[in-house]
Design an enzyme around this catalytic site. Structure first.
Site, PDB file in Angstrom:
ATOM      1  N   ASP A 184      -9.593  -2.970   1.398  1.00  0.00           N
ATOM      2  CA  ASP A 184      -9.733  -2.469   2.762  1.00  0.00           C
ATOM      3  C   ASP A 184     -11.099  -1.787   2.799  1.00  0.00           C
ATOM      4  OD1 ASP A 184      -9.743  -0.418   4.842  1.00  0.00           O
ATOM      5  OD2 ASP A 184      -7.603  -0.769   5.086  1.00  0.00           O
ATOM      6  N   ASP A 230     -12.191   7.202   6.218  1.00  0.00           N
ATOM      7  CA  ASP A 230     -11.341   6.035   6.497  1.00  0.00           C
ATOM      8  C   ASP A 230     -10.696   6.202   7.873  1.00  0.00           C
ATOM      9  OD1 ASP A 230      -9.795   3.742   6.132  1.00  0.00           O
ATOM     10  OD2 ASP A 230      -8.179   4.848   5.167  1.00  0.00           O
ATOM     11  N   TRP A 271       0.863  -1.183   0.000  1.00  0.00           N
ATOM     12  CA  TRP A 271       0.000   0.000   0.000  1.00  0.00           C
ATOM     13  C   TRP A 271       0.898   1.230   0.000  1.00  0.00           C
ATOM     14  CZ3 TRP A 271      -0.264   4.019   3.658  1.00  0.00           C
ATOM     15  CH2 TRP A 271      -1.168   5.052   3.290  1.00  0.00           C
ATOM     16  N   LYS A 300      -7.082   2.493  -2.767  1.00  0.00           N
ATOM     17  CA  LYS A 300      -7.648   3.472  -1.841  1.00  0.00           C
ATOM     18  C   LYS A 300      -8.328   4.592  -2.608  1.00  0.00           C
ATOM     19  CE  LYS A 300      -6.476   5.919   2.401  1.00  0.00           C
ATOM     20  NZ  LYS A 300      -5.500   6.101   3.458  1.00  0.00           N
ATOM     21  N   GLU A 317      -3.105  -3.066  -2.434  1.00  0.00           N
ATOM     22  CA  GLU A 317      -4.270  -2.449  -1.775  1.00  0.00           C
ATOM     23  C   GLU A 317      -4.615  -1.115  -2.428  1.00  0.00           C
ATOM     24  OE1 GLU A 317      -3.506  -1.666   2.360  1.00  0.00           O
ATOM     25  OE2 GLU A 317      -5.558  -1.071   2.784  1.00  0.00           O
ATOM     26  N   ASP A 342     -10.455   4.259  10.490  1.00  0.00           N
ATOM     27  CA  ASP A 342      -9.799   3.127  11.145  1.00  0.00           C
ATOM     28  C   ASP A 342     -10.211   2.957  12.604  1.00  0.00           C
ATOM     29  OD1 ASP A 342      -8.050   1.649   9.236  1.00  0.00           O
ATOM     30  OD2 ASP A 342      -7.331   3.668   8.829  1.00  0.00           O
ATOM     31  N   HIS A 377      -8.543  -6.198   4.254  1.00  0.00           N
ATOM     32  CA  HIS A 377      -8.242  -5.464   5.483  1.00  0.00           C
ATOM     33  C   HIS A 377      -9.588  -5.134   6.096  1.00  0.00           C
ATOM     34  CE1 HIS A 377      -3.897  -3.737   4.985  1.00  0.00           C
ATOM     35  NE2 HIS A 377      -3.936  -5.039   5.171  1.00  0.00           N
ATOM     36  N   ASP A 407      -7.104  -4.125  10.115  1.00  0.00           N
ATOM     37  CA  ASP A 407      -6.312  -2.905   9.899  1.00  0.00           C
ATOM     38  C   ASP A 407      -7.057  -1.701  10.457  1.00  0.00           C
ATOM     39  OD1 ASP A 407      -4.551  -0.970   9.102  1.00  0.00           O
ATOM     40  OD2 ASP A 407      -5.239  -0.924   7.021  1.00  0.00           O
ATOM     41  N   HIS A 463     -11.728   1.982   2.344  1.00  0.00           N
ATOM     42  CA  HIS A 463     -11.120   2.645   1.192  1.00  0.00           C
ATOM     43  C   HIS A 463     -12.045   2.880   0.012  1.00  0.00           C
ATOM     44  CE1 HIS A 463      -6.686   1.713   2.388  1.00  0.00           C
ATOM     45  NE2 HIS A 463      -7.391   2.256   3.364  1.00  0.00           N
TER      46      HIS A 463
HETATM   47  C1  RNT Z   1      -3.908   2.876   4.730  1.00  0.00           C
HETATM   48  C2  RNT Z   1      -4.008   1.419   4.445  1.00  0.00           C
HETATM   49  C3  RNT Z   1      -2.846   0.582   4.927  1.00  0.00           C
HETATM   50  C4  RNT Z   1      -2.348   0.999   6.303  1.00  0.00           C
HETATM   51  C5  RNT Z   1      -1.317   0.102   6.904  1.00  0.00           C
HETATM   52  C6  RNT Z   1      -0.687   0.695   8.108  1.00  0.00           C
HETATM   53  O1  RNT Z   1      -5.036   3.563   4.424  1.00  0.00           O
HETATM   54  O2  RNT Z   1      -5.210   0.918   4.962  1.00  0.00           O
HETATM   55  O3  RNT Z   1      -3.199  -0.755   4.887  1.00  0.00           O
HETATM   56  O4  RNT Z   1      -3.402   1.140   7.192  1.00  0.00           O
HETATM   57  O5  RNT Z   1      -0.400  -0.252   5.963  1.00  0.00           O
HETATM   58 ZN    ZN Z   2      -5.471  -1.206   4.923  1.00  0.00          ZN
END
Ligand code: RNT
Ligand code: ZN
Length: 414
Positions: free
Chosen positions: A255, A290, A181, A224, A222, A292, A282, A322, A258
């Site tokens: 993810d 996003d 990523w 985004k 990955e 998290d 993820h 994640d 994303h």
């Molecule tokens: C970031 C991505 C990625 C990170 C990690 C730390 O938006 O989700 O996967 O969260 O690599």
């Molecule tokens: Zn991620």
């Protein structure tokens, strides 16, 4: 009869074998991200987090050293049942006293302590190149940078990471998922979108040209939609990542933080499985962006779990968490997220997918809805308690006592 036996009987009544569900859950590996333990900081630099991602909060007690992080991980693992993998980032390299090598030169030996840690616990390791929080990524451009020197640095970094991933796989005997990523993007409307994407494509081709064992290292990519300060354009968008993965024969990774807010990953999994032999996920929880947040047992987590299980392809899907929350106890954040995802998977494993599919195909949507709703009050909690019992971890909120004790005795003294 105890609660589990009663539940077993009730589920048997709808054709569900709870023993099979328990064994399936016990053998499903979930990759736990080391970076929740210290707000994604790692051990190879002094600065803060960059790359358009952000932890918020300053709850006391974050891990500052490899030893502290390992101790925190161990405490979390002791409260989480089933099969775990350790997910590391390259910035968690452990150097000898006085030693430092930059990210374009890291080697397996800088992760030897992590290999020992994982082996002692019978776990596999997953890995991630760290293309952020570094002076060469100061403007959030890495593999797509117009500066050849910057691109070269990061290409070399990811190549190092492939070699380290293969070392993990060889040492642990368990394949390593290596996820790429990068934050690359622009705050405002770019003049040129194709240029950065062509540079990223060439950089990835260069990276993947090194020889490595594709049975041991699964490279994932990955995508985004945007990052903080990178709102207008992301080089590795969904379309870029999917097309690249398909062409290069690597694994796409989604993810669920994303995508645009009305898109859901639960809706995307089946389309991916129709075209790819493997898929990476993820699992996170995005609140308005996003963000998290810690994974909870909410509707979308349950729907993602349902799609994973109902597909019959769970072993083709690399499941990782994640998220990074610095506003609550970080060890508890791991435990809550892991246990919530496992609960979601268990609920999916206790669902008569074949029967529901038959009703759908017969067009009997009334009965399908009725049964789906009735199933929601079946005693999955009793099966969850049995899963915890068989894993040797607390079945109810009692695990939190251990966290409180650890916070008082260890975390509060940091
Ligand atoms: C970031 C991505 C990625 C990170 C990690 C730390 O938006 O989700 O996967 O969260 O690599
Ligand atoms: Zn991620």
């Amino acid at each position: 009869m105890n609660a589990y036996d009663l539940a077993k009987e009730q589920y048997a009544g709808i054709g569900i074998d709870t023993e099979k569900a328990l064994n399936d859950l016990l053998s499903t590996p979930i990759s736990m991200h080391c970076w929740q333990g210290d707000d994604v900081i790692g051990f190879d630099h002094d600065g803060g987090l960059s790359g358009g991602i952000q932890t918020t909060g300053n709850y006391p007690g974050k891990a500052r050293t490899p030893e502290e992080l390992m101790a925190d991980l161990d405490l979390a693992f002791s409260l989480i049942g089933g099969k775990k993998k350790l997910n590391l980032h390259a910035n968690y390299a452990i150097f000898e006293k006085g030693e430092f090598v930059d990210r374009d030169r890291i080697e397996p030996k800088h992760f030897r302590k992590w290999v020992e840690f994982a082996k002692e616990r019978g776990m596999g390791i997953d890995f991630n190149p760290t293309l952020f929080s570094h002076e060469m990524a100061a403007d959030s451009l890495t593999l797509s940078s117009p500066d050849e020197k910057v691109r070269r640095f990061w290409i070399d970094h990811v190549k190092c990471c492939i070699r380290i991933s293969q070392y993990f796989a060889e040492e642990t005997g368990i394949p390593c998922v290596m996820n790429i990523w990068m934050p690359d993007g622009y705050k405002d409307v770019p003049a040129d979108r194709l240029g950065p994407r062509m540079r990223l494509k060439a950089a990835l081709d260069d990276i993947l040209s090194i020889p490595y064992d594709r049975e041991k290292v699964y490279v994932t990519l990955e995508s985004k939609v945007f990052g903080i300060g990178l709102e207008s354009f992301t080089v590795c968008s969904a379309e870029f990542a999917l097309n690249y993965a398909a062409k290069a024969g690597i694994v796409p990774l989604m993810d669920n933080g994303h995508y645009h807010p009305t898109e859901v990953v639960s809706e995307k999994i089946s389309s991916m499985l129709a075209f790819y032999p493997k898929l990476g996920l993820h699992i996170t929880r995005s609140v308005r962006w996003d963000s998290d947040h810690v994974v909870r047992l909410d509707d979308e987590t349950k729907e993602i779990a349902k799609e994973i299980v109902a597909s019959g392809r769970i072993s083709d899907i690399a499941i990782a968490l994640d998220y990074f929350d610095a506003s609550i106890n970080r060890v508890a954040a791991w435990v809550i997220g892991m246990r919530s995802l496992q609960k979601a998977l268990l609920i999916a494993m206790l669902t008569p997918h074949a029967e529901f599919t038959k009703l759908q195909n017969e067009g009997n949507f009334t009965k399908l809805m009725a049964l789906q709703e009735e199933l929601k009050s079946f005693p999955s909690g009793a099966v969850w308690a049995e899963f915890c019992r068989r894993s040797g971890v607390p079945a109810d909120a009692k695990w939190f006592d251990t966290i409180e004790k650890y916070e008082k005795e260890v975390l509060s003294k940091r």
